[in-house]
Design a protein around this motif. Structure first.
Motif, PDB file in Angstrom:
ATOM      1  N   LYS A  17       0.804  -1.111  -0.023  1.00 24.10           N
ATOM      2  CA  LYS A  17       0.052  -0.152  -0.074  1.00 24.10           C
ATOM      3  C   LYS A  17       0.845   1.201   0.068  1.00 24.10           C
ATOM      4  CE  LYS A  17      -4.011  -2.058   2.619  1.00 24.10           C
ATOM      5  NZ  LYS A  17      -4.870  -1.715   3.668  1.00 24.10           N
ATOM      6  N   MET A  18       2.050   1.456   0.708  1.00 27.31           N
ATOM      7  CA  MET A  18       2.954   2.359   0.660  1.00 27.31           C
ATOM      8  C   MET A  18       3.498   2.667  -0.566  1.00 27.31           C
ATOM      9  SD  MET A  18       4.763   1.796   4.332  1.00 27.31           S
ATOM     10  CE  MET A  18       5.963   3.333   4.171  1.00 27.31           C
ATOM     11  N   GLU A  19       3.908   1.435  -0.892  1.00 25.69           N
ATOM     12  CA  GLU A  19       4.556   1.701  -2.379  1.00 25.69           C
ATOM     13  C   GLU A  19       3.748   2.206  -3.492  1.00 25.69           C
ATOM     14  OE1 GLU A  19       5.680  -1.849  -5.436  1.00 25.69           O
ATOM     15  OE2 GLU A  19       7.148  -1.538  -4.056  1.00 25.69           O
ATOM     16  N   GLU A  20       2.304   1.874  -3.512  1.00 29.29           N
ATOM     17  CA  GLU A  20       1.534   2.497  -4.548  1.00 29.29           C
ATOM     18  C   GLU A  20       1.152   3.745  -4.329  1.00 29.29           C
ATOM     19  OE1 GLU A  20      -3.371   1.650  -5.510  1.00 29.29           O
ATOM     20  OE2 GLU A  20      -2.109  -0.088  -4.792  1.00 29.29           O
ATOM     21  N   ALA A  21       1.157   4.103  -2.964  1.00 28.37           N
ATOM     22  CA  ALA A  21       0.720   5.495  -2.504  1.00 28.37           C
ATOM     23  C   ALA A  21       2.081   6.566  -2.894  1.00 28.37           C
ATOM     24  CB  ALA A  21       0.557   5.868  -0.978  1.00 28.37           C
ATOM     25  N   ALA A  22       3.235   5.905  -2.659  1.00 29.96           N
ATOM     26  CA  ALA A  22       4.220   6.820  -3.188  1.00 29.96           C
ATOM     27  C   ALA A  22       4.361   6.953  -4.606  1.00 29.96           C
ATOM     28  CB  ALA A  22       5.562   6.028  -2.809  1.00 29.96           C
ATOM     29  N   ARG A  23       4.143   5.757  -5.366  1.00 34.59           N
ATOM     30  CA  ARG A  23       4.253   6.081  -7.050  1.00 34.59           C
ATOM     31  C   ARG A  23       3.139   6.925  -7.378  1.00 34.59           C
ATOM     32  NH1 ARG A  23       4.573  -0.409  -8.744  1.00 34.59           N
ATOM     33  NH2 ARG A  23       6.792  -0.510  -8.150  1.00 34.59           N
ATOM     34  N   LYS A  24       2.038   7.078  -6.811  1.00 30.95           N
ATOM     35  CA  LYS A  24       0.919   8.218  -6.947  1.00 30.95           C
ATOM     36  C   LYS A  24       1.299   9.600  -6.901  1.00 30.95           C
ATOM     37  CE  LYS A  24      -2.713   4.690  -7.106  1.00 30.95           C
ATOM     38  NZ  LYS A  24      -4.119   4.246  -6.755  1.00 30.95           N
ATOM     39  N   THR A  25       2.326   9.782  -5.935  1.00 31.47           N
ATOM     40  CA  THR A  25       2.665  11.126  -5.545  1.00 31.47           C
ATOM     41  C   THR A  25       3.322  12.105  -6.559  1.00 31.47           C
ATOM     42  OG1 THR A  25       3.041  10.163  -3.330  1.00 31.47           O
ATOM     43  CG2 THR A  25       3.856  12.354  -3.761  1.00 31.47           C
ATOM     44  N   PRO A  26       2.583  12.982  -7.147  1.00 28.38           N
ATOM     45  CA  PRO A  26       3.295  14.063  -8.036  1.00 28.38           C
ATOM     46  C   PRO A  26       5.037  14.268  -7.662  1.00 28.38           C
ATOM     47  CG  PRO A  26       1.293  15.022  -7.350  1.00 28.38           C
ATOM     48  CD  PRO A  26       1.576  13.693  -6.192  1.00 28.38           C
ATOM     49  N   VAL A  28       7.290  11.790  -8.135  1.00 28.93           N
ATOM     50  CA  VAL A  28       7.692  10.672  -8.367  1.00 28.93           C
ATOM     51  C   VAL A  28       7.596   9.782  -9.717  1.00 28.93           C
ATOM     52  CG1 VAL A  28       7.702   8.332  -7.047  1.00 28.93           C
ATOM     53  CG2 VAL A  28       7.142  10.312  -5.765  1.00 28.93           C
ATOM     54  N   LYS A  29       8.654   9.506  -9.952  1.00 30.91           N
ATOM     55  CA  LYS A  29       8.815   8.672 -11.050  1.00 30.91           C
ATOM     56  C   LYS A  29       8.360   7.147 -10.901  1.00 30.91           C
ATOM     57  CE  LYS A  29      11.702   8.116 -15.375  1.00 30.91           C
ATOM     58  NZ  LYS A  29      13.052   8.482 -15.990  1.00 30.91           N
ATOM     59  N   ASN A  30       9.411   6.498  -9.900  1.00 33.17           N
ATOM     60  CA  ASN A  30       9.116   5.181  -9.606  1.00 33.17           C
ATOM     61  C   ASN A  30       9.288   5.231  -8.052  1.00 33.17           C
ATOM     62  OD1 ASN A  30       8.309   2.875  -9.840  1.00 33.17           O
ATOM     63  ND2 ASN A  30      10.361   2.116 -10.511  1.00 33.17           N
ATOM     64  N   ALA A  31       8.866   4.113  -7.461  1.00 30.12           N
ATOM     65  CA  ALA A  31       9.104   3.812  -6.096  1.00 30.12           C
ATOM     66  C   ALA A  31       8.920   2.392  -5.989  1.00 30.12           C
ATOM     67  CB  ALA A  31       8.015   4.669  -5.076  1.00 30.12           C
ATOM     68  N   THR A  32       9.844   1.806  -5.007  1.00 29.28           N
ATOM     69  CA  THR A  32       9.885   0.348  -4.475  1.00 29.28           C
ATOM     70  C   THR A  32      10.031   0.231  -2.946  1.00 29.28           C
ATOM     71  OG1 THR A  32      10.938   0.048  -6.754  1.00 29.28           O
ATOM     72  CG2 THR A  32      10.856  -1.773  -5.297  1.00 29.28           C
ATOM     73  N   VAL A  33       9.296  -0.673  -2.571  1.00 33.36           N
ATOM     74  CA  VAL A  33       9.433  -0.833  -1.053  1.00 33.36           C
ATOM     75  C   VAL A  33       9.755  -2.261  -0.891  1.00 33.36           C
ATOM     76  CG1 VAL A  33       8.055  -1.109   1.135  1.00 33.36           C
ATOM     77  CG2 VAL A  33       7.716   0.705  -0.380  1.00 33.36           C
ATOM     78  N   ASN A  34      10.932  -2.378  -0.165  1.00 33.11           N
ATOM     79  CA  ASN A  34      11.348  -3.778   0.298  1.00 33.11           C
ATOM     80  C   ASN A  34      11.117  -4.231   1.447  1.00 33.11           C
ATOM     81  OD1 ASN A  34      13.008  -6.066   1.198  1.00 33.11           O
ATOM     82  ND2 ASN A  34      14.545  -5.692  -0.501  1.00 33.11           N
ATOM     83  N   PHE A  35       9.944  -4.771   1.802  1.00 39.06           N
ATOM     84  CA  PHE A  35       9.318  -5.210   3.283  1.00 39.06           C
ATOM     85  C   PHE A  35      10.663  -5.906   4.091  1.00 39.06           C
ATOM     86  CE2 PHE A  35       7.400  -8.423   6.279  1.00 39.06           C
ATOM     87  CZ  PHE A  35       6.740  -7.234   7.027  1.00 39.06           C
TER      88      PHE A  35
END
Length: 72
Positions: A17-26, A28-35
């Motif tokens: 959910k955090m990764e998806e929220a970060a990606r949708k932020t103006p 941000v080109k890309n975001a990846t979360v490593n749990f």
């Protein structure tokens, strides 16, 4: 530009959910979360200020998972 941030999150689903929220932020080109490593890698769009964008990323992550933390 890519930057890595330490995060605190309780489960893999919350991390997604955090990764998806970060990606949708103006800005941000890309975001990846490593749990497993508790890290978020954020790639910023050209000309964006990482500090400003990360404040918005943090707000967006808190909206989807209020007990998560992104250490700036």
């Amino acid at each position: 530009m890519k930057k890595t941030y330490k995060i605190e999150v309780d489960c893999a689903n919350c991390a997604n959910k955090m990764e998806e929220a970060a990606r949708k932020t103006p800005g941000v080109k890309n975001a990846t979360v490593n749990f497993m490593m508790l890290k978020m890698i954020v790639e910023f769009e050209e000309g964006q200020d990482p500090k400003t964008v990360m404040q918005e990323v943090r707000k967006n992550c808190k909206r989807v998972e209020d007990d998560c933390e992104v250490f700036l």
